[in-house]
Design a protein around this motif. Structure first.
Motif: not given
Length: 240
Positions: A118-123, A147-149, A151-157
């Protein structure tokens, strides 16, 4: 209906209309050539990605995968065997799919194995706009939430692999009474509504189409076609 009102039928009602939901998604898949684009990514990019994952994953570990909007499992059924055979035999997967019947089809096809796609896109930008600016209920999951989840859990993508999917939505901009069948179905798909063109207040419809046409979501070709960036992404998260 007030000038700023949203259509009464939100995503939950949209998904409860099973036949309508499936017809809408079939039109979206056809116009965007979504299955072909995913197939290209599977053939060209997934093998290298699998090699990099194999190096970093311990033999006693588990490959955790998440499929957001898994659909009927057509794509997952190609990706998951590859991951299981080439990366790791222990796969734990979760599907996120709003339609129960489609979810069950997916389970039947690929069992409990599913990719994180699942991606950050225009959609994604467009659906976020519907939530924050127009007051539509938050009843679906996008890359913004993922991405917010993290960030809050300090999980690096660790890595994001884009899967380019582009949809010609020019037919969505005709007047409501002149919309083609494809235009009506596409507009309902991207707004997650039922009969958006007819039920939305005029000012709301104008705002939505203006944002859909903006460079936040779409690009305009030389001949005036509006192309929505509906790209997905593969998110890779590696344990430290």
């Amino acid at each position: 209906m007030s000038e700023n009102a949203v259509p009464s039928q939100t995503l939950t009602e949209y998904c409860n209309s099973l036949d309508y939901y499936n017809v809408n998604f079939d039109v979206y898949n056809r116009v965007s050539q979504r299955i072909n684009r995913f197939s290209d990514w599977i053939d060209k990019s997934l093998p290298k990605l699998a090699d990099s994952m194999e190096i970093s994953l311990p033999a006693t570990g588990t490959l955790n995968v998440l499929s957001v909007g898994a659909g009927n499992g057509t794509i997952d059924s190609r990706i998951l065997p590859h991951l299981r055979d080439k990366v790791h035999p222990n796969v734990r997967a979760i599907f996120l799919e709003p339609d129960l019947h489609t979810f069950q089809q997916c389970q039947d096809l690929v069992g409990k194995e599913s990719p994180r796609l699942q991606g950050k896109s225009g959609g994604g930008q467009f659906w976020q706009f519907l939530n924050t600016s127009l007051g539509q209920e938050k009843d679906f999951f996008t890359s913004f939430d993922l991405e917010e989840a993290c960030r809050k859990q300090n999980i690096m993508i660790s890595e994001v692999q884009p899967i380019g999917i582009y949809v010609n939505v020019s037919c969505c901009f005709d007047p409501p009474q002149e919309l083609t069948e494809d235009g009506r179905y596409l507009l309902d798909t991207i707004t997650r509504s039922v009969n958006f063109a007819q039920t939305a207040a005029a000012e709301l419809r104008k705002d939505v189409l203006r944002f859909l046409r903006s460079d936040t979501c779409s690009s305009i070709t030389a001949d005036g076609q509006v192309i929505l960036d509906g790209s997905n992404s593969a998110y890779i998260i590696r344990r430290p």
